[in-house]
Motif scaffolding. Sequence first.
Motif, PDB file in Angstrom:
ATOM      1  N   LEU A 231       1.017  -1.377   0.043  1.00  0.00           N
ATOM      2  CA  LEU A 231      -0.150  -0.069  -0.091  1.00  0.00           C
ATOM      3  C   LEU A 231       0.786   1.309  -0.062  1.00  0.00           C
ATOM      4  O   LEU A 231       0.425   2.222  -0.394  1.00  0.00           O
ATOM      5  N   LEU A 232       2.319   1.058   0.107  1.00  0.00           N
ATOM      6  CA  LEU A 232       2.946   2.220   0.317  1.00  0.00           C
ATOM      7  C   LEU A 232       3.099   2.926  -1.156  1.00  0.00           C
ATOM      8  O   LEU A 232       3.294   1.852  -2.242  1.00  0.00           O
ATOM      9  N   PRO A 233       3.562   4.115  -1.395  1.00  0.00           N
ATOM     10  CA  PRO A 233       3.590   4.925  -2.467  1.00  0.00           C
ATOM     11  C   PRO A 233       4.869   4.785  -3.408  1.00  0.00           C
ATOM     12  O   PRO A 233       5.485   5.852  -3.468  1.00  0.00           O
ATOM     13  N   TYR A 234       5.229   3.706  -3.933  1.00  0.00           N
ATOM     14  CA  TYR A 234       6.462   3.581  -4.456  1.00  0.00           C
ATOM     15  C   TYR A 234       6.299   3.910  -5.885  1.00  0.00           C
ATOM     16  O   TYR A 234       5.124   3.804  -6.670  1.00  0.00           O
ATOM     17  N   GLU A 235       7.367   4.588  -6.333  1.00  0.00           N
ATOM     18  CA  GLU A 235       7.487   5.129  -7.814  1.00  0.00           C
ATOM     19  C   GLU A 235       7.508   3.861  -8.530  1.00  0.00           C
ATOM     20  O   GLU A 235       8.538   2.847  -7.983  1.00  0.00           O
ATOM     21  N   PRO A 236       6.981   3.457  -9.703  1.00  0.00           N
ATOM     22  CA  PRO A 236       7.396   2.413 -10.620  1.00  0.00           C
ATOM     23  C   PRO A 236       8.609   2.280 -11.003  1.00  0.00           C
ATOM     24  O   PRO A 236       9.308   1.054 -11.150  1.00  0.00           O
ATOM     25  N   SER A 237       9.593   3.280 -11.192  1.00  0.00           N
ATOM     26  CA  SER A 237      10.898   3.237 -11.639  1.00  0.00           C
ATOM     27  C   SER A 237      11.767   3.041 -10.343  1.00  0.00           C
ATOM     28  O   SER A 237      12.879   2.536 -10.429  1.00  0.00           O
ATOM     29  N   ALA A 238      11.432   2.950  -9.190  1.00  0.00           N
ATOM     30  CA  ALA A 238      12.082   2.639  -7.780  1.00  0.00           C
ATOM     31  C   ALA A 238      11.581   1.695  -6.942  1.00  0.00           C
ATOM     32  O   ALA A 238      10.796   2.134  -5.843  1.00  0.00           O
ATOM     33  N   PRO A 239      11.135   0.571  -7.503  1.00  0.00           N
ATOM     34  CA  PRO A 239      10.524  -0.487  -6.724  1.00  0.00           C
ATOM     35  C   PRO A 239      10.946  -0.915  -5.538  1.00  0.00           C
ATOM     36  O   PRO A 239      12.429  -0.977  -5.262  1.00  0.00           O
ATOM     37  N   LEU A 240      10.353  -1.411  -4.659  1.00  0.00           N
ATOM     38  CA  LEU A 240      10.776  -1.958  -3.304  1.00  0.00           C
ATOM     39  C   LEU A 240      11.634  -3.403  -3.566  1.00  0.00           C
ATOM     40  O   LEU A 240      11.190  -4.117  -4.478  1.00  0.00           O
ATOM     41  N   GLN A 241      12.749  -3.738  -3.210  1.00  0.00           N
ATOM     42  CA  GLN A 241      13.369  -4.918  -3.376  1.00  0.00           C
ATOM     43  C   GLN A 241      13.472  -5.567  -2.134  1.00  0.00           C
ATOM     44  O   GLN A 241      13.688  -5.247  -1.232  1.00  0.00           O
ATOM     45  N   LEU A 242      12.928  -6.885  -2.249  1.00  0.00           N
ATOM     46  CA  LEU A 242      12.598  -7.819  -1.036  1.00  0.00           C
ATOM     47  C   LEU A 242      13.328  -9.095  -1.112  1.00  0.00           C
ATOM     48  O   LEU A 242      13.630  -9.595  -2.409  1.00  0.00           O
ATOM     49  N   VAL A 243      13.926  -9.690  -0.109  1.00  0.00           N
ATOM     50  CA  VAL A 243      14.434 -10.969   0.074  1.00  0.00           C
ATOM     51  C   VAL A 243      13.335 -11.647   1.015  1.00  0.00           C
ATOM     52  O   VAL A 243      12.907 -11.097   1.880  1.00  0.00           O
ATOM     53  N   LEU A 244      12.825 -12.861   0.317  1.00  0.00           N
ATOM     54  CA  LEU A 244      11.444 -13.234   1.330  1.00  0.00           C
ATOM     55  C   LEU A 244      12.110 -14.926   1.551  1.00  0.00           C
ATOM     56  O   LEU A 244      12.533 -15.457   0.956  1.00  0.00           O
ATOM     57  N   GLN A 245      12.084 -15.075   2.781  1.00  0.00           N
ATOM     58  CA  GLN A 245      12.609 -16.274   3.538  1.00  0.00           C
ATOM     59  C   GLN A 245      11.490 -16.995   4.202  1.00  0.00           C
ATOM     60  O   GLN A 245      10.897 -16.538   5.217  1.00  0.00           O
ATOM     61  N   ASP A 246      11.393 -18.389   4.071  1.00  0.00           N
ATOM     62  CA  ASP A 246      10.359 -19.248   4.415  1.00  0.00           C
ATOM     63  C   ASP A 246      10.727 -20.586   4.006  1.00  0.00           C
ATOM     64  O   ASP A 246      11.332 -20.813   3.015  1.00  0.00           O
ATOM     65  N   THR A 247      10.317 -21.597   5.011  1.00  0.00           N
ATOM     66  CA  THR A 247      10.718 -22.895   4.382  1.00  0.00           C
ATOM     67  C   THR A 247       9.317 -23.735   4.196  1.00  0.00           C
ATOM     68  O   THR A 247       9.559 -24.990   3.716  1.00  0.00           O
ATOM     69  N   ASP A 248       8.452 -23.191   4.883  1.00  0.00           N
ATOM     70  CA  ASP A 248       6.921 -23.864   4.588  1.00  0.00           C
ATOM     71  C   ASP A 248       6.236 -23.704   3.592  1.00  0.00           C
ATOM     72  O   ASP A 248       6.103 -22.808   2.783  1.00  0.00           O
ATOM     73  N   ALA A 249       4.974 -24.563   3.619  1.00  0.00           N
ATOM     74  CA  ALA A 249       4.160 -24.564   2.317  1.00  0.00           C
ATOM     75  C   ALA A 249       2.945 -24.138   3.108  1.00  0.00           C
ATOM     76  O   ALA A 249       2.465 -23.955   4.349  1.00  0.00           O
ATOM     77  N   ILE A 250       1.868 -23.420   2.343  1.00  0.00           N
ATOM     78  CA  ILE A 250       0.893 -22.906   2.844  1.00  0.00           C
ATOM     79  C   ILE A 250      -0.197 -24.145   3.252  1.00  0.00           C
ATOM     80  O   ILE A 250      -0.303 -24.975   2.269  1.00  0.00           O
ATOM     81  N   GLY A 251      -0.681 -24.193   4.315  1.00  0.00           N
ATOM     82  CA  GLY A 251      -1.449 -25.419   4.659  1.00  0.00           C
ATOM     83  C   GLY A 251      -2.889 -25.014   4.721  1.00  0.00           C
ATOM     84  O   GLY A 251      -3.241 -23.907   4.622  1.00  0.00           O
ATOM     85  N   PRO A 252      -3.791 -25.846   4.812  1.00  0.00           N
ATOM     86  CA  PRO A 252      -5.298 -25.700   4.867  1.00  0.00           C
ATOM     87  C   PRO A 252      -5.714 -24.590   5.947  1.00  0.00           C
ATOM     88  O   PRO A 252      -6.634 -23.938   5.969  1.00  0.00           O
ATOM     89  N   SER A 253      -5.114 -24.657   7.364  1.00  0.00           N
ATOM     90  CA  SER A 253      -5.267 -23.522   8.113  1.00  0.00           C
ATOM     91  C   SER A 253      -4.643 -22.050   8.012  1.00  0.00           C
ATOM     92  O   SER A 253      -5.043 -21.339   8.658  1.00  0.00           O
ATOM     93  N   THR A 254      -3.714 -22.007   7.082  1.00  0.00           N
ATOM     94  CA  THR A 254      -3.043 -20.665   6.947  1.00  0.00           C
ATOM     95  C   THR A 254      -3.910 -19.548   6.421  1.00  0.00           C
ATOM     96  O   THR A 254      -3.763 -18.522   6.963  1.00  0.00           O
ATOM     97  N   PRO A 255      -5.015 -19.877   5.534  1.00  0.00           N
ATOM     98  CA  PRO A 255      -5.850 -18.571   5.261  1.00  0.00           C
ATOM     99  C   PRO A 255      -6.503 -18.127   6.407  1.00  0.00           C
ATOM    100  O   PRO A 255      -7.081 -16.812   6.149  1.00  0.00           O
ATOM    101  N   SER A 256      -6.719 -18.754   7.487  1.00  0.00           N
ATOM    102  CA  SER A 256      -7.396 -18.144   8.626  1.00  0.00           C
ATOM    103  C   SER A 256      -6.766 -17.167   9.163  1.00  0.00           C
ATOM    104  O   SER A 256      -7.577 -16.305   9.653  1.00  0.00           O
ATOM    105  N   THR A 257      -5.473 -17.007   9.261  1.00  0.00           N
ATOM    106  CA  THR A 257      -4.979 -16.038   9.573  1.00  0.00           C
ATOM    107  C   THR A 257      -3.982 -15.156   8.736  1.00  0.00           C
ATOM    108  O   THR A 257      -3.716 -14.022   9.238  1.00  0.00           O
TER     109      THR A 257
END
Length: 459
Positions: A231-257
Amino acid sequence: MINIGPETLDRTIKQLVDSGEASIEEAYAIFAGYRLVIEIDAEHLEREDGQIALVTLVSLASRVFHGGVYVEGCEAKPLLLPLPLGATIGDAIAACGGRTDEAPTDAPRIRIGSACARRVPFHIRVVFDGWRGGIVPADFADTLSDAARPPAMPLAPVLAASFAVAEAFEHVRAKNPTVGHFPAGMSLWTPHERNWLTATDGSPVLSILPEKLWLIGLGHVGQAYLWCLGLLPYEPSAPLQLVLQDTDAIGPSTPSTSILSSPSMVGHRKTREMATWAERRGFRTAIIERLFDAGFRVASTDPSVALCGLDNIPGRRALDKVGFGLVIEAGLGSRHDDFRSLRVHTLPGRRTADEIWKDAPATDEEHVPDEYKRLKAAGVLDQCGMTTLAGKAVGAAFVGCGAAAIAISELLRFLHGGGLSESIDLDLRAVDHLSAPPSTADMAAFNPGFVFARSSGLP
């Protein structure tokens, strides 16, 4: 037929089971009766901050009010937000789990707009201005809802929406006649101040955004981080750069939270689904699919700021050992009686990670709720399944979203020359009693990297 197991039980419904109020079948039936109406006036529907409040309310409420989340006042207007939710506000409401058909007349209501007469016993409004956000009774006179004011900082309506869904949930759960009758909120610029509603907080226009971030954990809190960052107002020419770290898969209960998860993602890796979402938003991503521990070393080209959403103590203890210049961590309560509480830490701080996070006690059979013992006796669960299910956290998406808004605001405040908090403690049932002592860490020489915010639209 309810699939009962450690990875399938809805984490919010689990509250009723763990407290002994209902069996699993009864708890699901109770939640199926929860309905909510969200109303928005025409002026706020055409504002970006009004739309932020609306889509956040629908996204959070649809995970709790299983009987339906209805939106009134939704006209065929363009979606003004950068989130990948469709071209129109109607598309976004549907994508977030809301409905636009005729709403029930007796359901609790949340309003986005100016003060109005109460239509039902529970009728509140979300209010936001600058870096301030919160809730007030529907007929409460305030100055934060003026449609002529400048747009609010994007995380203020997110925070207000989180508080509003928490209050509505407390209403349907506790039947307390005082719920929804008093203002509750905070300033993300001055979280230690309690006069958020009546006094300006001196907050600046949002003009600087983080350039790079490392997100550790992509479940409940991690996905709320992404929602807020999106939702933050990033300029398309200067996008946020992200490193995303996790080991899990989405489970049946994940969408609840988890605000970005859906049943269609079950079985897929969290890193890959969240990277896909982030790239659709316009961000750049890299993924890491190994456990975060003290063996990591942050390179000079890596993000120097980490947002942590881990729920395991060994990972949290490593946060100040791998080379990040700043870590912001959000932790949530996990029991049926404290799941509405949250705590945000910043590192470095007065205490090290080892001192903050001690070993957690294991779940023993003495503390297993009776319902799980009954399921074991009936052959539905074995011994391992019983204790594993009992040890799973109770959670609600509105808590994680509120925590994420507060945590990311710590970084935004730092980038705008404000001070960090050492920690922020908050219970969504008693917002006015939050604690936010300032950090004493010397961060004067730390430069996390930044880009300038979009100059038009959101400030």
